[in-house]
Design a protein around this motif. Structure first.
Motif, PDB file in Angstrom:
ATOM      1  N   GLN A  59       0.845  -1.205  -0.104  1.00  0.00           N
ATOM      2  CA  GLN A  59      -0.074  -0.007   0.020  1.00  0.00           C
ATOM      3  C   GLN A  59       0.898   1.294  -0.068  1.00  0.00           C
ATOM      4  OE1 GLN A  59      -2.685  -0.486   3.296  1.00  0.00           O
ATOM      5  NE2 GLN A  59      -4.583  -0.310   1.996  1.00  0.00           N
ATOM      6  N   ASP A 113      -2.511  -0.859  -5.531  1.00  0.00           N
ATOM      7  CA  ASP A 113      -3.903  -1.200  -5.173  1.00  0.00           C
ATOM      8  C   ASP A 113      -4.068  -2.640  -5.187  1.00  0.00           C
ATOM      9  OD1 ASP A 113      -3.810  -1.709  -7.684  1.00  0.00           O
ATOM     10  OD2 ASP A 113      -4.922  -0.112  -8.615  1.00  0.00           O
ATOM     11  N   SER A 114      -5.201  -3.219  -5.072  1.00  0.00           N
ATOM     12  CA  SER A 114      -5.694  -4.676  -4.984  1.00  0.00           C
ATOM     13  C   SER A 114      -5.199  -5.219  -6.438  1.00  0.00           C
ATOM     14  CB  SER A 114      -7.056  -4.993  -4.661  1.00  0.00           C
ATOM     15  OG  SER A 114      -7.733  -4.184  -5.321  1.00  0.00           O
ATOM     16  N   LEU A 115      -5.521  -4.488  -7.479  1.00  0.00           N
ATOM     17  CA  LEU A 115      -4.981  -4.767  -8.750  1.00  0.00           C
ATOM     18  C   LEU A 115      -3.440  -5.119  -8.828  1.00  0.00           C
ATOM     19  CD1 LEU A 115      -7.334  -3.001 -11.000  1.00  0.00           C
ATOM     20  CD2 LEU A 115      -7.452  -5.340 -10.744  1.00  0.00           C
ATOM     21  N   ASP A 116      -2.852  -4.214  -8.449  1.00  0.00           N
ATOM     22  CA  ASP A 116      -1.219  -4.163  -8.444  1.00  0.00           C
ATOM     23  C   ASP A 116      -0.905  -5.433  -7.666  1.00  0.00           C
ATOM     24  OD1 ASP A 116      -0.544  -2.045 -10.116  1.00  0.00           O
ATOM     25  OD2 ASP A 116      -1.239  -0.645  -8.166  1.00  0.00           O
ATOM     26  N   VAL A 132      -2.362  -8.121  -7.266  1.00  0.00           N
ATOM     27  CA  VAL A 132      -2.609  -9.558  -7.779  1.00  0.00           C
ATOM     28  C   VAL A 132      -1.434  -9.549  -9.052  1.00  0.00           C
ATOM     29  CG1 VAL A 132      -4.142 -10.836  -9.523  1.00  0.00           C
ATOM     30  CG2 VAL A 132      -4.995  -9.391  -7.561  1.00  0.00           C
ATOM     31  N   GLU A 133      -0.985  -8.434  -9.483  1.00  0.00           N
ATOM     32  CA  GLU A 133      -0.012  -8.763 -10.601  1.00  0.00           C
ATOM     33  C   GLU A 133       1.136  -9.084  -9.894  1.00  0.00           C
ATOM     34  OE1 GLU A 133      -1.239  -5.644 -14.146  1.00  0.00           O
ATOM     35  OE2 GLU A 133      -0.280  -4.819 -12.273  1.00  0.00           O
ATOM     36  N   VAL A 144       1.485 -10.699  -7.168  1.00  0.00           N
ATOM     37  CA  VAL A 144       1.665 -12.352  -6.838  1.00  0.00           C
ATOM     38  C   VAL A 144       1.703 -13.021  -8.134  1.00  0.00           C
ATOM     39  CG1 VAL A 144       0.009 -14.003  -5.993  1.00  0.00           C
ATOM     40  CG2 VAL A 144       0.188 -11.991  -4.781  1.00  0.00           C
ATOM     41  N   MET A 145       1.043 -12.799  -9.160  1.00  0.00           N
ATOM     42  CA  MET A 145       1.226 -13.665 -10.385  1.00  0.00           C
ATOM     43  C   MET A 145       2.614 -13.573 -10.844  1.00  0.00           C
ATOM     44  SD  MET A 145      -1.775 -14.439 -11.370  1.00  0.00           S
ATOM     45  CE  MET A 145      -1.861 -14.956 -13.032  1.00  0.00           C
ATOM     46  N   GLU A 154      -5.383 -18.452  -3.893  1.00  0.00           N
ATOM     47  CA  GLU A 154      -6.130 -17.059  -3.984  1.00  0.00           C
ATOM     48  C   GLU A 154      -6.190 -16.574  -2.583  1.00  0.00           C
ATOM     49  OE1 GLU A 154      -9.634 -15.792  -7.122  1.00  0.00           O
ATOM     50  OE2 GLU A 154      -8.460 -17.459  -7.490  1.00  0.00           O
ATOM     51  N   ALA A 197      -3.248 -15.313  -1.037  1.00  0.00           N
ATOM     52  CA  ALA A 197      -2.336 -14.295  -1.881  1.00  0.00           C
ATOM     53  C   ALA A 197      -3.171 -12.849  -1.392  1.00  0.00           C
ATOM     54  CB  ALA A 197      -2.987 -14.608  -3.459  1.00  0.00           C
ATOM     55  N   GLN A 198      -4.537 -13.105  -0.866  1.00  0.00           N
ATOM     56  CA  GLN A 198      -5.077 -11.714  -0.693  1.00  0.00           C
ATOM     57  C   GLN A 198      -4.666 -11.232   0.674  1.00  0.00           C
ATOM     58  OE1 GLN A 198      -8.994 -12.688  -1.445  1.00  0.00           O
ATOM     59  NE2 GLN A 198      -8.986 -12.056  -3.681  1.00  0.00           N
ATOM     60  N   THR A 199      -4.025 -11.855   1.484  1.00  0.00           N
ATOM     61  CA  THR A 199      -3.650 -11.575   2.907  1.00  0.00           C
ATOM     62  C   THR A 199      -2.177 -11.080   3.014  1.00  0.00           C
ATOM     63  OG1 THR A 199      -2.834 -13.825   3.440  1.00  0.00           O
ATOM     64  CG2 THR A 199      -5.080 -13.530   3.860  1.00  0.00           C
ATOM     65  N   ILE A 200      -1.379 -10.871   1.700  1.00  0.00           N
ATOM     66  CA  ILE A 200      -0.080 -10.443   1.763  1.00  0.00           C
ATOM     67  C   ILE A 200      -0.301  -8.995   1.704  1.00  0.00           C
ATOM     68  CG2 ILE A 200       1.883 -10.274   0.312  1.00  0.00           C
ATOM     69  CD1 ILE A 200       1.285 -13.093  -0.829  1.00  0.00           C
ATOM     70  N   THR A 201       0.622  -8.322   2.510  1.00  0.00           N
ATOM     71  CA  THR A 201       0.603  -6.848   2.516  1.00  0.00           C
ATOM     72  C   THR A 201       1.900  -6.203   2.502  1.00  0.00           C
ATOM     73  OG1 THR A 201       0.223  -6.962   4.764  1.00  0.00           O
ATOM     74  CG2 THR A 201      -1.682  -6.657   3.644  1.00  0.00           C
ATOM     75  N   VAL A 206      -6.821  -5.327   3.415  1.00  0.00           N
ATOM     76  CA  VAL A 206      -7.005  -6.040   2.514  1.00  0.00           C
ATOM     77  C   VAL A 206      -7.949  -7.281   2.754  1.00  0.00           C
ATOM     78  CG1 VAL A 206      -5.493  -8.081   1.211  1.00  0.00           C
ATOM     79  CG2 VAL A 206      -4.618  -5.651   1.591  1.00  0.00           C
ATOM     80  N   GLN A 207      -8.095  -7.744   3.780  1.00  0.00           N
ATOM     81  CA  GLN A 207      -9.006  -9.104   4.311  1.00  0.00           C
ATOM     82  C   GLN A 207     -10.547  -8.493   4.123  1.00  0.00           C
ATOM     83  OE1 GLN A 207      -7.028  -9.814   7.882  1.00  0.00           O
ATOM     84  NE2 GLN A 207      -6.077 -11.615   6.689  1.00  0.00           N
ATOM     85  N   LEU A 258     -11.265  -9.445  -8.630  1.00  0.00           N
ATOM     86  CA  LEU A 258      -9.742  -9.769  -8.554  1.00  0.00           C
ATOM     87  C   LEU A 258      -9.291 -11.191  -9.301  1.00  0.00           C
ATOM     88  CD1 LEU A 258      -8.626  -8.420  -5.108  1.00  0.00           C
ATOM     89  CD2 LEU A 258      -8.171  -7.376  -7.386  1.00  0.00           C
ATOM     90  N   PHE A 292      -9.331 -11.066 -12.767  1.00  0.00           N
ATOM     91  CA  PHE A 292      -8.175 -10.386 -13.209  1.00  0.00           C
ATOM     92  C   PHE A 292      -7.191 -11.481 -13.172  1.00  0.00           C
ATOM     93  CE2 PHE A 292      -4.653  -7.425 -12.109  1.00  0.00           C
ATOM     94  CZ  PHE A 292      -4.430  -7.085 -13.532  1.00  0.00           C
ATOM     95  N   ARG A 293      -7.007 -12.148 -12.333  1.00  0.00           N
ATOM     96  CA  ARG A 293      -6.097 -13.350 -12.148  1.00  0.00           C
ATOM     97  C   ARG A 293      -6.300 -14.233 -13.288  1.00  0.00           C
ATOM     98  NH1 ARG A 293      -4.156 -16.468  -8.178  1.00  0.00           N
ATOM     99  NH2 ARG A 293      -3.173 -15.198  -6.511  1.00  0.00           N
ATOM    100  N   LEU A 305      -4.903 -12.794 -16.341  1.00  0.00           N
ATOM    101  CA  LEU A 305      -3.432 -12.877 -16.468  1.00  0.00           C
ATOM    102  C   LEU A 305      -2.925 -14.618 -16.533  1.00  0.00           C
ATOM    103  CD1 LEU A 305      -2.402 -10.339 -13.803  1.00  0.00           C
ATOM    104  CD2 LEU A 305      -2.649 -10.300 -16.089  1.00  0.00           C
ATOM    105  N   ARG A 321      -0.885 -16.229 -19.877  1.00  0.00           N
ATOM    106  CA  ARG A 321       0.497 -17.010 -20.048  1.00  0.00           C
ATOM    107  C   ARG A 321       0.496 -17.938 -21.023  1.00  0.00           C
ATOM    108  NH1 ARG A 321       1.064 -18.795 -13.682  1.00  0.00           N
ATOM    109  NH2 ARG A 321       1.544 -16.507 -12.782  1.00  0.00           N
ATOM    110  N   ARG A 337      -8.228  -1.327 -14.710  1.00  0.00           N
ATOM    111  CA  ARG A 337      -7.939   0.049 -14.079  1.00  0.00           C
ATOM    112  C   ARG A 337      -8.885   1.021 -14.460  1.00  0.00           C
ATOM    113  NH1 ARG A 337      -3.207  -0.946 -11.250  1.00  0.00           N
ATOM    114  NH2 ARG A 337      -2.465  -3.006 -12.214  1.00  0.00           N
TER     115      ARG A 337
END
Lengths: 141, 97
Positions: free
Chosen positions: A90, A95-98, A100-101, A103-104, A116, A119-123, B6-7, B17, B20-21, B24, B28, B47
């Motif tokens: 942050q 943002d949340s889209l970033d 996701v990117e 994590v990918m 998934e 992945a969403q708990t990573i800050t 986030v949670q 999301l 979006f995943r 992506l 690949r 975006r």
């Protein structure tokens, strides 16, 4: 004595697994540890613990560095700005889209699959590195 | 503080999301060049909508989700190599600020 020996084995086992993943160049130290384990059961008590700590630090730093690089690239962080283990996504303007990117990108760089939910708990960078090491550990065991 | 934020994603945010995943991931499987194009288009689209669509406009977001999932299905098809058709609605939509 008996408990000493037991904790000793579990320690060296752990250092073995993390070592092979992290650095092959450390394998010299590993064999040294095993031979000293065979010879004296009593005096090695503090030594393996030290080595184990050192190795887990090395592995973490390595992973954290790699994660930092990827995060920097993904978020196009300015050259002057530094990304450390404590940096939250942050704060770096993600943002949340970033996220996701990121994590990918991490999945690809480390050749793993991140679920998934986790992945969403990573800050932070550190959390990402921890999660990656967790997954690599699980995969190899 | 950051982690709780986030949670606390809503179900709909999670769906977005996850879509979006999915894009992506599907990208690949395409050629390196197409992949980069797809990623750019998809990222820009998400975006743009994140910025311009009212977060309470659930009907419209649901529509976008449905449309996105259909497009993702098409993209997943091995016969699909690129995503250029998606660019159509960039020109159609007028995002005046």
């Amino acid at each position: 004595m008996a408990t000493n020996a037991l904790s000793g084995t579990s320690l060296s086992m752990r250092s073995l697994t993390s070592q092979t993943q992290a650095f092959t160049s450390l394998s010299g130290q590993r064999s040294g540890l095993i031979s000293s384990f065979g010879r004296k059961n009593v005096s090695f008590n503090s030594q393996p613990r030290q080595i184990r700590l050192q190795i887990s630090c090395a592995a973490k730093a390595d992973t954290v560095d790699k994660v930092c690089e990827i995060v920097k690239k993904q978020l196009a962080v300015a050259e002057g700005e530094t990304v450390t283990a404590e940096s939250t996504f942050q704060k770096l303007g993600a943002d949340s889209l970033d996220t996701v990117e990121i994590v990918m990108a991490l999945e690809e760089a480390f050749g793993i699959a991140i679920e998934e939910e986790s992945a969403q708990t990573i800050t932070t960078v550190q959390q990402a590195a921890d999660l990656i090491e967790d997954i690599i550990d699980k995969k190899s065991s | 503080m950051g982690s709780s934020k986030v949670q606390r994603l809503s179900g709909m945010q999670k769906q977005v999301l996850s879509l979006f995943r999915g894009f992506l991931r599907a990208a690949r499987s395409k050629s390196e060049e197409e992949r980069r194009k797809i990623e750019a288009i998809v990222s820009q689209e998400f975006r743009q909508n994140a910025k311009n669509v009212d977060r309470k406009n659930f009907l419209y977001i649901e529509y976008l989700l449905r449309r996105g999932n259909k497009q993702l299905d098409q993209l997943r098809d091995p016969g699909t190599t690129g995503l250029s058709s998606l660019q159509l609605h960039f020109s159609k939509t007028d995002y005046s600020e």
